[in-house]
Design a protein around this motif. Structure first.
Motif, PDB file in Angstrom:
ATOM      1  N   PRO A  55      15.025  -5.421   4.529  1.00  0.00           N
ATOM      2  CA  PRO A  55      15.690  -5.406   5.849  1.00  0.00           C
ATOM      3  C   PRO A  55      17.053  -6.076   5.788  1.00  0.00           C
ATOM      4  CG  PRO A  55      13.372  -5.979   6.100  1.00  0.00           C
ATOM      5  CD  PRO A  55      13.650  -5.940   4.624  1.00  0.00           C
ATOM      6  N   GLU A  56      18.006  -5.520   6.503  1.00  0.00           N
ATOM      7  CA  GLU A  56      19.395  -5.987   6.419  1.00  0.00           C
ATOM      8  C   GLU A  56      19.534  -7.472   6.729  1.00  0.00           C
ATOM      9  OE1 GLU A  56      23.851  -4.624   7.959  1.00  0.00           O
ATOM     10  OE2 GLU A  56      22.058  -3.508   8.568  1.00  0.00           O
ATOM     11  N   ALA A  57      18.716  -7.978   7.647  1.00  0.00           N
ATOM     12  CA  ALA A  57      18.817  -9.381   8.056  1.00  0.00           C
ATOM     13  C   ALA A  57      18.476 -10.344   6.925  1.00  0.00           C
ATOM     14  CB  ALA A  57      17.886  -9.648   9.240  1.00  0.00           C
ATOM     15  N   HIS A  58      17.774  -9.842   5.903  1.00  0.00           N
ATOM     16  CA  HIS A  58      17.332 -10.716   4.821  1.00  0.00           C
ATOM     17  C   HIS A  58      18.054 -10.434   3.505  1.00  0.00           C
ATOM     18  CE1 HIS A  58      14.383 -11.201   7.850  1.00  0.00           C
ATOM     19  NE2 HIS A  58      13.596 -10.218   7.475  1.00  0.00           N
ATOM     20  N   ARG A  59      19.038  -9.561   3.512  1.00  0.00           N
ATOM     21  CA  ARG A  59      19.661  -9.127   2.254  1.00  0.00           C
ATOM     22  C   ARG A  59      20.480 -10.230   1.580  1.00  0.00           C
ATOM     23  NH1 ARG A  59      21.332  -2.875   3.905  1.00  0.00           N
ATOM     24  NH2 ARG A  59      19.148  -2.187   4.184  1.00  0.00           N
ATOM     25  N   ARG A  60      21.085 -11.094   2.362  1.00  0.00           N
ATOM     26  CA  ARG A  60      21.829 -12.210   1.760  1.00  0.00           C
ATOM     27  C   ARG A  60      20.880 -13.060   0.907  1.00  0.00           C
ATOM     28  NH1 ARG A  60      27.028 -14.847   1.095  1.00  0.00           N
ATOM     29  NH2 ARG A  60      26.466 -16.897   0.329  1.00  0.00           N
ATOM     30  N   GLN A  61      19.716 -13.362   1.449  1.00  0.00           N
ATOM     31  CA  GLN A  61      18.746 -14.171   0.708  1.00  0.00           C
ATOM     32  C   GLN A  61      18.222 -13.410  -0.504  1.00  0.00           C
ATOM     33  OE1 GLN A  61      18.853 -14.044   4.109  1.00  0.00           O
ATOM     34  NE2 GLN A  61      19.528 -16.166   4.359  1.00  0.00           N
ATOM     35  N   TRP A  62      18.068 -12.101  -0.388  1.00  0.00           N
ATOM     36  CA  TRP A  62      17.628 -11.277  -1.517  1.00  0.00           C
ATOM     37  C   TRP A  62      18.639 -11.379  -2.652  1.00  0.00           C
ATOM     38  CZ3 TRP A  62      19.076  -7.409  -4.729  1.00  0.00           C
ATOM     39  CH2 TRP A  62      18.091  -6.630  -5.326  1.00  0.00           C
ATOM     40  N   LEU A  63      19.912 -11.236  -2.319  1.00  0.00           N
ATOM     41  CA  LEU A  63      20.956 -11.318  -3.337  1.00  0.00           C
ATOM     42  C   LEU A  63      21.001 -12.705  -3.977  1.00  0.00           C
ATOM     43  CD1 LEU A  63      23.807  -9.369  -1.502  1.00  0.00           C
ATOM     44  CD2 LEU A  63      22.674  -8.650  -3.623  1.00  0.00           C
ATOM     45  N   GLU A  64      20.875 -13.745  -3.157  1.00  0.00           N
ATOM     46  CA  GLU A  64      20.905 -15.103  -3.691  1.00  0.00           C
ATOM     47  C   GLU A  64      19.742 -15.352  -4.648  1.00  0.00           C
ATOM     48  OE1 GLU A  64      20.971 -17.653  -0.286  1.00  0.00           O
ATOM     49  OE2 GLU A  64      23.123 -17.343   0.079  1.00  0.00           O
ATOM     50  N   MET A  65      18.583 -14.818  -4.307  1.00  0.00           N
ATOM     51  CA  MET A  65      17.405 -14.989  -5.155  1.00  0.00           C
ATOM     52  C   MET A  65      17.644 -14.466  -6.560  1.00  0.00           C
ATOM     53  SD  MET A  65      13.670 -13.303  -4.443  1.00  0.00           S
ATOM     54  CE  MET A  65      14.040 -13.481  -2.698  1.00  0.00           C
ATOM     55  N   TYR A  66      18.330 -13.337  -6.668  1.00  0.00           N
ATOM     56  CA  TYR A  66      18.612 -12.748  -7.972  1.00  0.00           C
ATOM     57  C   TYR A  66      19.843 -13.353  -8.643  1.00  0.00           C
ATOM     58  CZ  TYR A  66      14.978  -9.188  -7.598  1.00  0.00           C
ATOM     59  OH  TYR A  66      13.762  -8.550  -7.538  1.00  0.00           O
ATOM     60  N   ALA A  67      20.799 -13.808  -7.840  1.00  0.00           N
ATOM     61  CA  ALA A  67      22.034 -14.375  -8.416  1.00  0.00           C
ATOM     62  C   ALA A  67      21.872 -15.815  -8.866  1.00  0.00           C
ATOM     63  CB  ALA A  67      23.165 -14.282  -7.396  1.00  0.00           C
ATOM     64  N   ASN A  68      21.035 -16.583  -8.199  1.00  0.00           N
ATOM     65  CA  ASN A  68      20.931 -18.006  -8.486  1.00  0.00           C
ATOM     66  C   ASN A  68      20.508 -18.341  -9.923  1.00  0.00           C
ATOM     67  OD1 ASN A  68      21.891 -18.949  -6.067  1.00  0.00           O
ATOM     68  ND2 ASN A  68      19.881 -19.152  -5.112  1.00  0.00           N
ATOM     69  N   PRO A  69      19.649 -17.554 -10.569  1.00  0.00           N
ATOM     70  CA  PRO A  69      19.360 -17.866 -11.975  1.00  0.00           C
ATOM     71  C   PRO A  69      20.595 -17.843 -12.869  1.00  0.00           C
ATOM     72  CG  PRO A  69      17.645 -16.444 -11.119  1.00  0.00           C
ATOM     73  CD  PRO A  69      18.723 -16.520 -10.062  1.00  0.00           C
ATOM     74  N   VAL A  70      21.575 -17.009 -12.539  1.00  0.00           N
ATOM     75  CA  VAL A  70      22.821 -16.997 -13.302  1.00  0.00           C
ATOM     76  C   VAL A  70      23.577 -18.299 -13.068  1.00  0.00           C
ATOM     77  CG1 VAL A  70      24.938 -15.739 -13.821  1.00  0.00           C
ATOM     78  CG2 VAL A  70      22.943 -14.485 -12.971  1.00  0.00           C
ATOM     79  N   VAL A  71      23.677 -18.697 -11.814  1.00  0.00           N
ATOM     80  CA  VAL A  71      24.369 -19.939 -11.466  1.00  0.00           C
ATOM     81  C   VAL A  71      23.660 -21.129 -12.099  1.00  0.00           C
ATOM     82  CG1 VAL A  71      25.106 -21.413  -9.562  1.00  0.00           C
ATOM     83  CG2 VAL A  71      25.157 -18.924  -9.302  1.00  0.00           C
TER      84      VAL A  71
END
Length: 205
Positions: free
Chosen positions: A188-204
């Protein structure tokens, strides 16, 4: 008690698998809680922490999935916590997460064993840091992680994601982002920011 059981099992030649109570961090920022190391020491409170680490022969293990089957469920929970401060799971969600986590598609999966911990550790925090260093060093990153990072960097030019992506983008090749875009679209669009962060944070991390 757990600490005594672990020590006795190790001394008898058995292996013990230790995982944190919540498993992987929902937001992808994994760290070892020093309380786990303190628990190891309960069976022999007077022994130096370095002696306990040596006795237990601790080996860090990294497990990385290309895709998290529960990603949109975790994104929904993280979004609620960010907006409302808490999240009340509806009946059956824990069971749904368990079934999805065990049985649904994860893509590529890497399991890597580190080196046995060695060192003159003075505190549980030092042990936890040494564990994290190896766990993150051995953690396998995938194209979806870098793609998520690139999306966040593009959306928010003031975030830490921007500097991280700028440092990495010349070394990263994303051949086909369509599977990632399709997977994000299912969230759902309302949760997409958190979805992206979940996958990006291991890189960070």
């Amino acid at each position: 008690e757990s600490s005594r059981y672990i020590h006795e099992s190790i001394s008898d030649g058995n292996s013990i698998w230790i995982a944190q109570a919540e498993g992987r961090a929902k937001n992808g920022l994994d760290v070892t809680d020093p309380a786990i190391i303190k628990m190891f020491a309960l069976a022999n409170r007077k022994a130096p922490i370095s002696d306990i680490v040596q006795e237990l022969a601790i080996v860090p293990v990294s497990i990385s999935y290309e895709y998290d089957p529960c990603d949109y469920l975790k994104a929904k929970e993280l979004s609620a916590v960010a907006k409302e401060g808490s999240y009340q799971k509806p009946p059956g969600e824990d069971l749904l997460s368990l079934v999805k986590g065990l049985g649904e598609f994860k893509g590529k999966v890497y399991l890597r064993f580190g080196e046995r911990l060695q060192g003159d550790f003075q505190s549980p925090e030092e042990v936890a840091n040494a564990l994290d260093h190896q766990i993150l060093e051995n953690y396998q990153l995938y194209e979806v992680n870098y793609w998520a990072l690139s999306q966040l960097a593009r959306e928010d030019q003031t975030s830490d994601y921007v500097s991280c992506w700028r440092a990495l983008k010349s070394t990263v090749s994303i051949e086909d982002s369509q599977p990632f875009e399709d997977r994000l679209s299912a969230c759902p669009e309302a949760h997409r920011r958190q979805w992206l962060e979940m996958y990006a944070n291991p890189v960070v991390n």
